[in-house]
Design a protein around this motif. Structure first.
Motif, PDB file in Angstrom:
ATOM      1  N   GLN A  69       0.954  -1.087   0.071  1.00 25.17           N
ATOM      2  CA  GLN A  69       0.087  -0.061   0.143  1.00 25.17           C
ATOM      3  C   GLN A  69       0.971   1.281   0.063  1.00 25.17           C
ATOM      4  O   GLN A  69       0.528   2.093  -0.777  1.00 25.17           O
ATOM      5  CB  GLN A  69      -1.230   0.109   1.254  1.00 25.17           C
ATOM      6  N   ALA A  70       1.937   1.354   0.969  1.00 29.00           N
ATOM      7  CA  ALA A  70       2.656   2.581   0.977  1.00 29.00           C
ATOM      8  C   ALA A  70       3.568   2.658  -0.448  1.00 29.00           C
ATOM      9  O   ALA A  70       3.682   3.763  -0.938  1.00 29.00           O
ATOM     10  CB  ALA A  70       3.941   2.205   1.759  1.00 29.00           C
ATOM     11  N   ILE A  71       3.823   1.511  -1.366  1.00 26.33           N
ATOM     12  CA  ILE A  71       4.424   1.731  -2.567  1.00 26.33           C
ATOM     13  C   ILE A  71       3.572   2.259  -3.476  1.00 26.33           C
ATOM     14  O   ILE A  71       4.006   3.439  -4.514  1.00 26.33           O
ATOM     15  CB  ILE A  71       5.146   0.435  -2.846  1.00 26.33           C
ATOM     16  N   VAL A  72       2.485   1.851  -3.816  1.00 24.42           N
ATOM     17  CA  VAL A  72       1.421   2.257  -4.632  1.00 24.42           C
ATOM     18  C   VAL A  72       1.124   3.691  -4.399  1.00 24.42           C
ATOM     19  O   VAL A  72       0.490   4.346  -5.337  1.00 24.42           O
ATOM     20  CB  VAL A  72       0.248   1.199  -4.836  1.00 24.42           C
ATOM     21  N   ASP A  73       1.081   4.227  -3.100  1.00 23.21           N
ATOM     22  CA  ASP A  73       0.620   5.642  -2.651  1.00 23.21           C
ATOM     23  C   ASP A  73       1.806   6.335  -2.831  1.00 23.21           C
ATOM     24  O   ASP A  73       1.256   7.791  -2.823  1.00 23.21           O
ATOM     25  CB  ASP A  73       0.138   5.543  -1.376  1.00 23.21           C
ATOM     26  N   ASP A  74       2.857   6.102  -3.146  1.00 21.92           N
ATOM     27  CA  ASP A  74       4.043   6.814  -3.353  1.00 21.92           C
ATOM     28  C   ASP A  74       4.611   6.722  -4.638  1.00 21.92           C
ATOM     29  O   ASP A  74       5.646   5.697  -4.792  1.00 21.92           O
ATOM     30  CB  ASP A  74       5.008   6.724  -2.019  1.00 21.92           C
ATOM     31  N   GLN A  75       4.933   7.502  -5.421  1.00 23.17           N
ATOM     32  CA  GLN A  75       5.468   7.325  -6.706  1.00 23.17           C
ATOM     33  C   GLN A  75       7.104   7.405  -6.537  1.00 23.17           C
ATOM     34  O   GLN A  75       7.565   6.577  -7.089  1.00 23.17           O
ATOM     35  CB  GLN A  75       5.161   8.600  -7.608  1.00 23.17           C
ATOM     36  N   ARG A  76       7.718   7.989  -5.454  1.00 20.60           N
ATOM     37  CA  ARG A  76       9.180   7.857  -5.324  1.00 20.60           C
ATOM     38  C   ARG A  76       9.611   6.474  -5.044  1.00 20.60           C
ATOM     39  O   ARG A  76      10.575   6.183  -5.436  1.00 20.60           O
ATOM     40  CB  ARG A  76       9.423   9.021  -4.196  1.00 20.60           C
ATOM     41  N   LEU A  77       8.635   5.898  -4.211  1.00 22.10           N
ATOM     42  CA  LEU A  77       8.910   4.501  -3.798  1.00 22.10           C
ATOM     43  C   LEU A  77       8.907   3.592  -4.996  1.00 22.10           C
ATOM     44  O   LEU A  77       9.795   2.925  -5.234  1.00 22.10           O
ATOM     45  CB  LEU A  77       8.047   4.007  -2.738  1.00 22.10           C
ATOM     46  N   LEU A  78       7.892   3.945  -5.770  1.00 24.58           N
ATOM     47  CA  LEU A  78       7.690   2.922  -6.801  1.00 24.58           C
ATOM     48  C   LEU A  78       8.809   2.999  -7.913  1.00 24.58           C
ATOM     49  O   LEU A  78       9.155   2.261  -8.536  1.00 24.58           O
ATOM     50  CB  LEU A  78       6.219   3.330  -7.577  1.00 24.58           C
ATOM     51  N   ASP A  79       9.199   4.296  -7.981  1.00 21.83           N
ATOM     52  CA  ASP A  79      10.313   4.612  -9.016  1.00 21.83           C
ATOM     53  C   ASP A  79      11.759   3.886  -8.517  1.00 21.83           C
ATOM     54  O   ASP A  79      12.601   3.664  -9.530  1.00 21.83           O
ATOM     55  CB  ASP A  79      10.693   6.082  -9.145  1.00 21.83           C
ATOM     56  N   ARG A  80      11.941   3.351  -7.214  1.00 22.87           N
ATOM     57  CA  ARG A  80      13.023   2.337  -7.052  1.00 22.87           C
ATOM     58  C   ARG A  80      13.180   1.076  -7.471  1.00 22.87           C
ATOM     59  O   ARG A  80      13.973   0.431  -7.367  1.00 22.87           O
ATOM     60  CB  ARG A  80      13.033   2.638  -5.512  1.00 22.87           C
ATOM     61  N   PHE A  81      12.173   0.629  -8.168  1.00 25.53           N
ATOM     62  CA  PHE A  81      11.809  -0.675  -8.555  1.00 25.53           C
ATOM     63  C   PHE A  81      12.462  -1.128  -9.829  1.00 25.53           C
ATOM     64  O   PHE A  81      12.435  -2.169 -10.226  1.00 25.53           O
ATOM     65  CB  PHE A  81      10.423  -1.097  -8.311  1.00 25.53           C
ATOM     66  N   GLY A  82      12.608  -0.042 -10.794  1.00 26.28           N
ATOM     67  CA  GLY A  82      13.151  -0.215 -12.098  1.00 26.28           C
ATOM     68  C   GLY A  82      12.023  -0.891 -12.892  1.00 26.28           C
ATOM     69  O   GLY A  82      12.489  -1.695 -13.903  1.00 26.28           O
ATOM     70  N   ILE A  83      10.916  -0.782 -12.646  1.00 24.07           N
ATOM     71  CA  ILE A  83       9.573  -1.154 -13.487  1.00 24.07           C
ATOM     72  C   ILE A  83       9.484  -0.156 -14.402  1.00 24.07           C
ATOM     73  O   ILE A  83       9.280   1.133 -14.144  1.00 24.07           O
ATOM     74  CB  ILE A  83       8.304  -1.189 -12.546  1.00 24.07           C
ATOM     75  N   PRO A  84       8.959  -0.511 -15.559  1.00 23.71           N
ATOM     76  CA  PRO A  84       8.710   0.459 -17.086  1.00 23.71           C
ATOM     77  C   PRO A  84       7.683   1.391 -16.419  1.00 23.71           C
ATOM     78  O   PRO A  84       6.711   0.936 -15.912  1.00 23.71           O
ATOM     79  CB  PRO A  84       8.464  -0.291 -18.164  1.00 23.71           C
ATOM     80  N   PRO A  85       7.962   2.754 -16.647  1.00 19.42           N
ATOM     81  CA  PRO A  85       6.718   3.728 -16.229  1.00 19.42           C
ATOM     82  C   PRO A  85       5.316   3.332 -16.826  1.00 19.42           C
ATOM     83  O   PRO A  85       4.264   3.578 -16.067  1.00 19.42           O
ATOM     84  CB  PRO A  85       7.299   4.811 -16.583  1.00 19.42           C
ATOM     85  N   ALA A  86       5.336   2.781 -17.700  1.00 20.10           N
ATOM     86  CA  ALA A  86       4.124   2.470 -18.603  1.00 20.10           C
ATOM     87  C   ALA A  86       3.111   1.749 -17.587  1.00 20.10           C
ATOM     88  O   ALA A  86       2.155   1.312 -17.773  1.00 20.10           O
ATOM     89  CB  ALA A  86       4.079   1.797 -19.892  1.00 20.10           C
ATOM     90  N   PHE A  87       3.919   0.795 -16.825  1.00 15.22           N
ATOM     91  CA  PHE A  87       3.185  -0.304 -16.053  1.00 15.22           C
ATOM     92  C   PHE A  87       2.872   0.103 -14.461  1.00 15.22           C
ATOM     93  O   PHE A  87       2.245  -0.461 -13.737  1.00 15.22           O
ATOM     94  CB  PHE A  87       4.217  -1.573 -15.949  1.00 15.22           C
ATOM     95  N   HIS A  88       3.239   1.684 -14.125  1.00 14.61           N
ATOM     96  CA  HIS A  88       2.914   2.043 -12.854  1.00 14.61           C
ATOM     97  C   HIS A  88       1.431   1.969 -12.432  1.00 14.61           C
ATOM     98  O   HIS A  88       1.130   1.581 -11.531  1.00 14.61           O
ATOM     99  CB  HIS A  88       3.491   3.377 -12.713  1.00 14.61           C
ATOM    100  N   GLN A  89       0.757   2.584 -13.508  1.00 15.03           N
ATOM    101  CA  GLN A  89      -0.553   2.724 -13.495  1.00 15.03           C
ATOM    102  C   GLN A  89      -1.408   1.486 -13.316  1.00 15.03           C
ATOM    103  O   GLN A  89      -2.229   1.239 -12.423  1.00 15.03           O
ATOM    104  CB  GLN A  89      -1.227   3.934 -14.240  1.00 15.03           C
ATOM    105  N   PRO A  90      -1.224   0.658 -14.303  1.00 14.96           N
ATOM    106  CA  PRO A  90      -1.680  -0.549 -14.187  1.00 14.96           C
ATOM    107  C   PRO A  90      -1.535  -1.333 -12.724  1.00 14.96           C
ATOM    108  O   PRO A  90      -2.572  -2.090 -12.368  1.00 14.96           O
ATOM    109  CB  PRO A  90      -1.399  -1.406 -15.276  1.00 14.96           C
ATOM    110  N   ILE A  91      -0.404  -1.433 -12.251  1.00 12.24           N
ATOM    111  CA  ILE A  91       0.024  -1.779 -10.931  1.00 12.24           C
ATOM    112  C   ILE A  91      -0.802  -1.195  -9.872  1.00 12.24           C
ATOM    113  O   ILE A  91      -1.638  -1.935  -9.137  1.00 12.24           O
ATOM    114  CB  ILE A  91       1.526  -1.804 -10.478  1.00 12.24           C
TER     115      ILE A  91
END
Length: 385
Positions: A69-91
């Motif tokens: 929950q903390a990761i999907v609520d905070d873009q800065r945390l999600l950015d640390r995962f090396g996941i293509p940005p296009a997949f951030h919103q689907p996640i």
């Protein structure tokens, strides 16, 4: 937690093959020198020790829910995962929408029978060693230690979860995996397909390489052009996101049920380990983890890797052990070094504690050297005290 030396059953190969474990010799084939399935030993636990592992498993699942929950609520945390940005919103959409999921995984733990179990990582996107944990070691126990118990309700819980999902899934449910040389992924996927069929689901097999895209119908299809509306895949999400069909994959989220859902990309990524430590510093079931290289002893792990590849153990500024591989481009994290017990010369056990939809479900144990790799050996366990 005691390692006992045993005499293997004379016909053990025939028996494990009859239950689907066709790659029991993979350790030998990969240069490990011994078969993967190892019933020349077993681990004996007291009930209190198993209850400790079970409680740690349930607690770690609670921590992962909070971290997700903390990761999907905070873009800065999600950015640390090396996941293509296009997949951030689907996640985010999948996490918040909670599409149907088997929601299973294996916590890899360090445990010495005395101190609290410590988390190494969570294998929850493409976890293997499932058939041997759920079925093979149970049959072994029933024959060799019929009066003992075992931490193992995996098969029953898997079937029950598929039964719960059945009304939510279009038929048939496809099961996909890569064509792996050892057969490990094929065995795991086939077993999961068997549990789905035991729950009454209609299923179909397919290789990942045989998935096609129908541009007119905007859906994935099989080799006969049959639309695929629901798909279980034993294939890492980060690999799917790097395939040439990644744009079509994103498009498919509107109409295709993917099991497991795309939000598993954050739980299965080792970048979650430092975030867990930031959220729950000093937790008894966690090891200190950081994105920065520490001064003390540590284990360096790639954010995205499989089977112990590209891992190094650093002690007093010296690399004590390391493995080769093709991973690490997305970066590394550093986890405090946990001294695994050496229960026999050169044997360091890692406990794989399984969870299904939030409930602890069983355990499998693999032995290897200081780093657990694809040459590790699976050793069964019993509860005797």
């Amino acid at each position: 937690m005691i390692r006992r030396t045993l005499t293997p059953r004379p016909d053990w190969r025939r028996k494990v093959e009859a239950e689907g474990l066709i790659w029991h010799g993979v350790g030998q084939e990969a240069g490990g020198g011994e078969p993967y399935w190892n019933e020349s030993a077993c681990y004996s636990f007291t009930l209190a020790e198993i209850e400790t592992v079970e409680a740690a498993t349930a607690e770690l699942y609670r921590l992962f829910l909070a971290a997700g929950q903390a990761i999907v609520d905070d873009q800065r945390l999600l950015d640390r995962f090396g996941i293509p940005p296009a997949f951030h919103q689907p996640i985010r959409d999948a996490w918040n929408g909670e599409p149907p999921a088997l929601n299973f995984g294996r916590f890899d733990l360090g445990y010495d029978g005395a101190e609290p179990p410590k988390l190494f990582e969570f294998n929850c996107d493409t976890p293997t060693s499932l058939l041997e944990a759920a079925v093979i070691q149970w049959s072994w126990k029933e024959e060799v230690f019929p009066a003992a118990d075992q931490f193992n309700s995996l098969h029953e819980r898997l079937v029950a979860k598929w039964r719960d999902l059945a009304p939510l899934l279009p038929a048939p449910l496809w099961f996909a995996h890569a064509a792996d040389a050892s057969g490990e992924d094929a065995v795991t996927t086939s077993y999961l397909r068997d549990t789905a069929e035991a729950a009454g689901l209609a299923t179909m097999p397919i290789l990942v390489d045989d998935l096609g895209w129908d541009a007119d119908r905007h859906c994935f299809v099989d080799l006969d052009e049959q639309p695929i509306a629901a798909l279980f895949k034993l294939y890492p999400w980060e690999w799917l996101a790097s395939e040439a069909f990644a744009p079509q994959l994103l498009e498919s989220f509107a109409d295709t049920l993917w099991i497991e859902p795309v939000w598993k990309m954050i739980w299965s990524n080792k970048a979650i380990l430092p975030i867990l430590w930031q959220l729950f510093p000093g937790h008894p079931n966690l090891l200190l983890a950081s994105f920065d290289m520490p001064n003390g002893d540590a284990v360096a792990k790639p954010l995205l890797a499989r089977e112990g590849a590209n891992v190094s153990i650093r002690r007093a500024g010296t690399i004590l052990a390391e493995t080769a591989g093709v991973y690490g481009e997305e970066g590394f994290l550093y986890q405090a070094l946990y001294p695994l017990p050496e229960t026999a010369p050169g044997c360091f056990p890692v406990l794989g504690s399984w969870i299904i939809d939030g409930e602890p479900a069983g355990m499998g144990i693999r032995e290897d050297g200081l780093i657990t790799t694809n040459t590790a050996r699976f050793v069964p366990h019993v509860i005797e005290g």
